[in-house]
Design a protein around this motif. Sequence first.
Motif, short mmCIF file in Angstrom:
data_model
loop_
_atom_site.label_atom_id
_atom_site.label_comp_id
_atom_site.label_asym_id
_atom_site.label_seq_id
_atom_site.Cartn_x
_atom_site.Cartn_y
_atom_site.Cartn_z
N ASP A 121 0.81 -1.23 0.00
CA ASP A 121 0.00 0.00 0.00
C ASP A 121 0.84 1.27 0.00
OD1 ASP A 121 0.87 0.40 2.62
OD2 ASP A 121 -1.01 -0.25 3.53
N GLY A 122 2.17 1.11 -0.13
CA GLY A 122 3.01 2.28 -0.30
C GLY A 122 3.54 2.89 0.97
N GLN A 123 3.23 2.31 2.14
CA GLN A 123 3.80 2.83 3.38
C GLN A 123 5.31 2.64 3.41
OE1 GLN A 123 1.66 2.02 7.17
NE2 GLN A 123 0.19 0.93 5.90
N LEU A 124 5.77 1.53 2.83
CA LEU A 124 7.19 1.27 2.64
C LEU A 124 7.47 1.28 1.15
CD1 LEU A 124 7.74 -1.63 5.22
CD2 LEU A 124 8.45 0.74 5.47
N LYS A 125 8.34 2.16 0.70
CA LYS A 125 8.57 2.35 -0.73
C LYS A 125 9.90 1.76 -1.17
CE LYS A 125 5.73 6.50 -1.15
NZ LYS A 125 5.00 6.28 0.11
N ALA A 126 10.00 1.43 -2.46
CA ALA A 126 11.22 0.87 -3.03
C ALA A 126 12.42 1.77 -2.74
CB ALA A 126 11.06 0.67 -4.53
N GLY A 127 13.50 1.16 -2.27
CA GLY A 127 14.71 1.91 -1.96
C GLY A 127 14.75 2.47 -0.56
N GLU A 128 13.64 2.42 0.14
CA GLU A 128 13.54 3.00 1.48
C GLU A 128 14.15 2.06 2.52
OE1 GLU A 128 9.93 5.39 2.55
OE2 GLU A 128 9.63 3.71 3.92
N LYS A 129 14.79 2.63 3.52
CA LYS A 129 15.39 1.84 4.59
C LYS A 129 14.32 1.44 5.60
CE LYS A 129 19.24 1.83 7.89
NZ LYS A 129 20.36 2.61 8.46
N LEU A 130 14.35 0.17 5.99
CA LEU A 130 13.42 -0.30 7.02
C LEU A 130 13.77 0.34 8.36
CD1 LEU A 130 13.03 -4.15 6.42
CD2 LEU A 130 11.24 -2.43 6.27
N PRO A 131 12.77 0.60 9.21
CA PRO A 131 13.07 1.08 10.56
C PRO A 131 13.95 0.07 11.31
CG PRO A 131 10.74 1.30 10.07
CD PRO A 131 11.33 0.48 8.97
N PRO A 132 14.68 0.51 12.33
CA PRO A 132 15.52 -0.41 13.10
C PRO A 132 14.70 -1.52 13.75
CG PRO A 132 16.01 1.89 13.63
CD PRO A 132 14.78 1.90 12.80
N GLU A 133 15.36 -2.62 14.05
CA GLU A 133 14.67 -3.76 14.66
C GLU A 133 13.93 -3.35 15.93
OE1 GLU A 133 17.34 -6.96 15.39
OE2 GLU A 133 17.72 -7.37 13.25
N TYR B 227 16.95 -2.61 3.37
CA TYR B 227 16.29 -1.71 2.43
C TYR B 227 15.28 -2.47 1.58
CZ TYR B 227 19.90 1.71 3.56
OH TYR B 227 20.74 2.59 4.22
N ILE B 228 14.15 -1.79 1.27
CA ILE B 228 13.20 -2.36 0.32
C ILE B 228 13.87 -2.39 -1.05
CG2 ILE B 228 10.87 -2.21 -0.64
CD1 ILE B 228 10.98 -2.50 2.40
N CYS B 229 13.80 -3.51 -1.73
CA CYS B 229 14.49 -3.66 -3.02
C CYS B 229 13.98 -2.66 -4.05
CB CYS B 229 14.32 -5.09 -3.55
SG CYS B 229 15.33 -6.29 -2.64
N GLN B 230 14.91 -2.11 -4.80
CA GLN B 230 14.59 -1.13 -5.82
C GLN B 230 13.95 -1.78 -7.04
OE1 GLN B 230 14.65 2.07 -6.01
NE2 GLN B 230 16.28 2.98 -4.80
N ASN B 231 14.30 -3.02 -7.33
CA ASN B 231 13.96 -3.62 -8.62
C ASN B 231 12.74 -4.52 -8.57
OD1 ASN B 231 15.08 -5.65 -7.11
ND2 ASN B 231 16.31 -6.51 -8.77
N MET B 232 11.84 -4.32 -7.58
CA MET B 232 10.67 -5.20 -7.49
C MET B 232 9.81 -5.16 -8.73
SD MET B 232 9.23 -5.14 -3.61
CE MET B 232 9.03 -3.38 -3.49
N SER B 233 9.74 -4.02 -9.40
CA SER B 233 8.87 -3.88 -10.57
C SER B 233 9.63 -3.94 -11.88
CB SER B 233 8.11 -2.55 -10.49
OG SER B 233 7.38 -2.46 -9.30
N ALA B 234 10.94 -4.16 -11.82
CA ALA B 234 11.75 -4.07 -13.04
C ALA B 234 11.33 -5.10 -14.08
CB ALA B 234 13.23 -4.25 -12.69
#
Length: 249
Positions: free
Chosen positions: A26-38, A74-81
């Motif tokens: 739903d776009g809360q986490l976007k491609a290339g974005e760093k995940l919050p710390p554990e 990080y969320i992978c950049q190439n999910m839609s490639a």
Amino acid sequence: MEIKMPRKTPRVADLVMQELEAMMLDGQLKAGEKLPPERALAERFQVSRPSIREAIQKLVAKGLVDSRQGGGNYICQNMSASFSDPLHALLEGHPEARQDLLEYRTTIEGACAWYAALRADEHDLTRLAECFTALRLAHEKDDRQDEAGADVQFHLAIAEASHNVVFYQMMKGLCAVLERSLLLNISGLYQRQDTRSRIFEQHKAIYEAICAAKPEAAKLASEQHLGFVGISLIEMQREQNRLARALLP
């Protein structure tokens, strides 16, 4: 006699993984974005840090998260490639395929605009306002590349405001294709100031209908906009063909 097997209780890590996947969809986490710390994720989901770590490892194994040594996740950049790359070559080599893309966009984006007008919340409207402002400024500067990029982001924001994860993900996957297509189209369409001005006014009509929470008007404005672009492209191609024939010996 039927033997009922005991129901398997889902692992905590699997539940966390599913929540993170939903946030990507739903776009809360976007491609290339760093995940919050554990630690932050553990607090958010009220689970242990080992469960968070396991969930992230599962996402890494699925190719959705890139774990960098000492640099975080990080969320992978190439999910839609894989979805968009073949269309780049198709659009480059076959101008008629751009009409196919417009037919697809007319169908999908009309629905996106309808649902956006119905469901957009305060965050969505703020995002749409930012995108429309960027589009207007690029239009006023006559910066075609910026205008193409702003155009894509405006339509993507509408898909996000639809609160339909399939519409949003499909549009996100097409972003690179759309921007390249827009650059190809704009270079020809925007040679005529009247065409360029009408396209901007069409974007404005879509934006205002969504802000006014008028689904039918938003859908109609979106369909009319893309229909106009399609007709203009056909006329532009005919003119180019006439000029090419005139130059033949």
